[in-house]
Design an enzyme around this catalytic site. Structure first.
Site, PDB file in Angstrom:
ATOM      1  N   GLU A 181      -4.599   5.653   5.859  1.00  0.00           N
ATOM      2  CA  GLU A 181      -3.155   5.785   6.357  1.00  0.00           C
ATOM      3  C   GLU A 181      -1.763   6.233   5.839  1.00  0.00           C
ATOM      4  O   GLU A 181      -1.465   5.049   5.507  1.00  0.00           O
ATOM      5  CB  GLU A 181      -3.087   3.969   6.933  1.00  0.00           C
ATOM      6  N   ARG A 225       0.932  -1.174  -0.277  1.00  0.00           N
ATOM      7  CA  ARG A 225      -0.183  -0.163   0.139  1.00  0.00           C
ATOM      8  C   ARG A 225       1.019   1.067   0.326  1.00  0.00           C
ATOM      9  O   ARG A 225       2.070   0.953   0.303  1.00  0.00           O
ATOM     10  CB  ARG A 225      -1.107  -0.107   1.112  1.00  0.00           C
ATOM     11  N   GLU A 236     -11.004   3.056  13.234  1.00  0.00           N
ATOM     12  CA  GLU A 236     -10.832   1.724  13.100  1.00  0.00           C
ATOM     13  C   GLU A 236     -10.904   1.293  14.125  1.00  0.00           C
ATOM     14  O   GLU A 236      -9.661   2.011  15.109  1.00  0.00           O
ATOM     15  CB  GLU A 236      -9.591   0.833  11.613  1.00  0.00           C
TER      16      GLU A 236
END
Length: 694
Positions: free
Chosen positions: A158, A119, A314
């Protein structure tokens, strides 16, 4: 001062309860969506974050878009009273993009370009990546900005990391030119005469590299600042098309646990609401107090970024799959840890993830729906029960945490401390120091804001300044004004050492704080791990503290100029020299702690005295057992007191006479409140009874 803020979304003016939902992983099985809707209702979930890593499903090849599956999901949500935070999918790019446009991939500090994968493996400066995200976001905005299910935009995921490609080098130089205006100013700010590092052309400036320059501390500091700037700039680039389509929809991005690599305060003005992802390692020890205090600090930090309620975007309903040990939440911990977030200002409780992935790296990460696929699990029932609890607490939405105490923590200070090459290169332990001071306040049930140098201190009564190594002149002046105006400040060793360019203050440490604290710090000694010293409280000191306390790691040799000595060192050649002082300045007081005392009992006693002296109110006027804390939210008329038991044992709290009712049942509460292991109790009272000052 506002005591109650509007809900995050008027479409859903209640606690948002839900999870990250990845229907793009289940497009091969249409039955999953139908079953998920049934389960979402059973779990008392009303919101999902959708599409976070769905770029390949939304644009399977360049220029060919498929929104039909997302249409079905969002339309089905609307039909069933479920809402969505719709994500931009920029957190991970599809393989076709990396293959066709390799420039979108990051270049490491070693100047080697990454391969496709992971990511956030992309360059925020890349014109191609910015173009592709702009096209994607514009299409999402046109299609969904007015969709009845959408309550807001979840930007990327994030954010983190840096890129050292030529695009980023050029952007870095442009940023430096705008900041300094000339090479002469940059050379002076970075003190490049050291080791003959003086730059004579802007093209010579490069980002820090393991095979290049890491010894110019001003360069290291400005690179970190630039990375934050460039990440915020990319966020703004993403948001522009979304706001153009519907400026009323809030935008956020999910942050991480006191994340080191980005200065989150630079994001605060750009985000409509703060959200973050919390993954505590519960049950590491018999008591969860240390973990709970650390995550209480994080909740306070993220609430303090905008001084208003935040989103817990989250958390795990059960366990993670990436921690060293993936421990199950014990009975009661899901409710307790979730209510901890609410107590510190969260208006949402959301999870990663809704349904467990079947494969790849997070297939064993906790989820509301396990691989078994039904509701008959302990975790699912814990989530459903919490949903029922939250549904009964909607009067809390938008309420404040009325903090009268603040801890000063700046990201750039954190960075330069770890770059200092000073008294203890084996570890200065800034983060642990901050947590030790915070934990003492947490144990006392004192609401706390976590503030930066640019924040306004005037509404606080007590300001704690731990290891403010980097302290701007204007920040020192603000602290001095705070004390002169009647505030109480507690400053520690290794403060006021360097300015905003990581250049040492001249004229004696602690630089801009020397008048405020009334001492001169002549030297600082780093102790080996096996070294010990002690601090001895003076008899009849004005704080009324007694005893001897162990010292490790750092000892400053200070001179009391206008300050009164409260305690002295017990050993070594500086035995008898000041170790704790107080300076009266104007209408306030400034304390200076010259050594790292390791015993928690000192900080609890010290801050108990300072809280009393400064007139700071506790969340509750009760003695709290070890590991039990109290936290406060208020709408200005009614206080909501959360009693949270992280001790690992049953506990009881003797209530004061403020007239409490149980916020969930409405029953009158008096005498002792019994808290089960991992127990929580929410109390209500009239606010005026404790006479808070703000």
């Amino acid at each position: 001062m506002a005591y109650k803020f509007p809900p995050i979304s008027y479409k859903l003016p209640e606690f948002m309860h839900g999870a990250d939902y990845n229907p793009d992983q289940w497009l091969h099985d249409p039955k999953v969506l139908k079953e998920d809707i049934r389960l979402m209702k059973l779990a008392n979930c009303n919101v999902m974050a959708v599409g976070i890593f769905a770029w390949a499903a939304l644009e399977p090849e360049e220029g060919r878009f498929d929104f039909a599956w997302l249409d079905r999901v969002l339309d089905t949500f609307t039909e069933n009273g479920i809402f969505a935070w719709l994500a931009t999918p920029s957190g991970a790019r599809p393989a076709w993009m990396s293959q066709k446009y390799p420039e979108v991939l990051r270049t490491g500090a070693n100047r080697v370009r990454n391969l496709h994968g992971e990511r956030h493996n992309h360059c925020y400066s890349s014109p191609v990546y910015r173009e592709r995200t702009a096209i994607m976001n514009a299409k999402l905005a046109v299609r969904y900005a007015k969709h009845p299910a959408i309550v807001g935009w979840h930007i990327s995921n994030e954010f983190g990391g840096d890129c050292h490609c030529e695009y980023c080098q050029a952007a870095f130089r442009s940023w430096l030119m705008a900041k300094y205006g000339s090479l002469e100013a940059l050379n002076l700010a970075w003190w490049t005469t050291f080791w003959s590092h003086t730059y004579t052309d802007w093209s010579q400036v490069e980002s820090p590299a393991p095979h290049g320059d890491i010894a110019v501390h001003g360069l290291n500091l400005d690179w970190r600042r630039f990375v934050s700037h460039q990440t915020v700039d990319f966020y703004k680039h993403e948001v522009s098309a979304l706001k153009a389509a519907n400026p009323e929809l809030p935008c956020t991005t999910n942050m991480m646990d006191w994340f080191y690599n980005l200065d989150y305060r630079t994001f605060a003005d750009e985000l409509d609401v703060i959200s973050w992802d919390a993954y505590p390692t519960w049950h590491e020890a018999s008591s969860d107090g240390n973990v709970a205090a650390r995550f209480a600090f994080n909740h306070d930090l993220f609430r303090s970024l905008k001084k208003k309620p935040f989103m817990l975007m989250e958390s795990t309903p059960s366990l993670t799959n990436w921690q060293a040990v993936s421990k199950l939440k014990r009975p009661g911990m899901h409710r307790l840890s979730s209510l901890q977030a609410v107590a510190h200002g969260a208006d949402t409780i959301q999870y990663f993830q809704w349904r467990k992935s079947r494969g790849s790296s997070e297939k064993f990460h906790g989820a509301v729906v396990d691989h078994v696929g039904h509701e008959h699990t302990r975790v699912f029932q814990d989530v459903a029960e919490l949903g029922r609890t939250l549904a009964g607490l909607n009067e809390l939405i938008g309420t404040r945490v009325p903090a009268e105490t603040a801890i000063l923590c700046d990201w750039d200070n954190r960075w330069v401390i770890n770059d200092a090459q000073g008294p203890r290169n084996s570890g200065l332990h800034y983060e642990q120091t901050v947590m030790q001071h915070y934990r003492a306040l947490w144990e006392l049930g004192i609401p706390v804001d976590i503030v930066g140098s640019n924040d306004d201190f005037t509404n606080y009564k007590l300001l704690i300044v731990p290891m403010a190594y980097l302290l701007r002149q204007e920040s020192g002046e603000k602290i001095e004004q705070f004390v002169r105006g009647g505030g109480t400040a507690a400053v520690t060793y290794w403060s006021g050492i360097v300015d905003e360019n990581d250049l040492c203050h001249l004229g004696g440490f602690p630089g801009p704080l020397r008048t405020t604290v009334g001492i001169w710090s002549e030297e600082i000694e780093g102790l080996y791990d096996h070294d010990r010293n002690s601090v001895l409280m003076n008899a009849d000191n004005t704080l009324g503290l007694d005893g001897n306390f162990e010292v490790r790691e750092l000892c400053e040799l200070i001179h009391a100029e206008t300050a009164e000595v409260l305690a002295v060192y017990g050993e070594d050649f500086y035995a008898g020299r000041p170790a704790l002082t107080v300076n009266r300045l104007g209408d306030g007081r400034a304390y200076y702690l010259a050594a790292r005392i390791t015993e928690d009992t000192f900080y609890q006693s010290f801050y108990n005295k300072l809280v009393e002296e400064a007139g700071v109110c506790h969340a509750i006027r009760s003695v709290l057992p070890a590991g039990v804390t109290a936290q406060l939210r208020s709408d200005g008329d009614t206080d909501y007191v959360f009693l949270l038991n992280f001790s690992g044992s049953e506990a009881s709290v003797e209530l004061d006479d403020s007239g409490y009712t149980n916020a969930e049942s409405g029953s009158h509460m008096a005498g002792k409140v019994e808290l089960a292991v991992n127990g929580a109790c929410i109390l209500k009272r009239k606010r005026h009874l404790l006479g808070h000052g703000i």
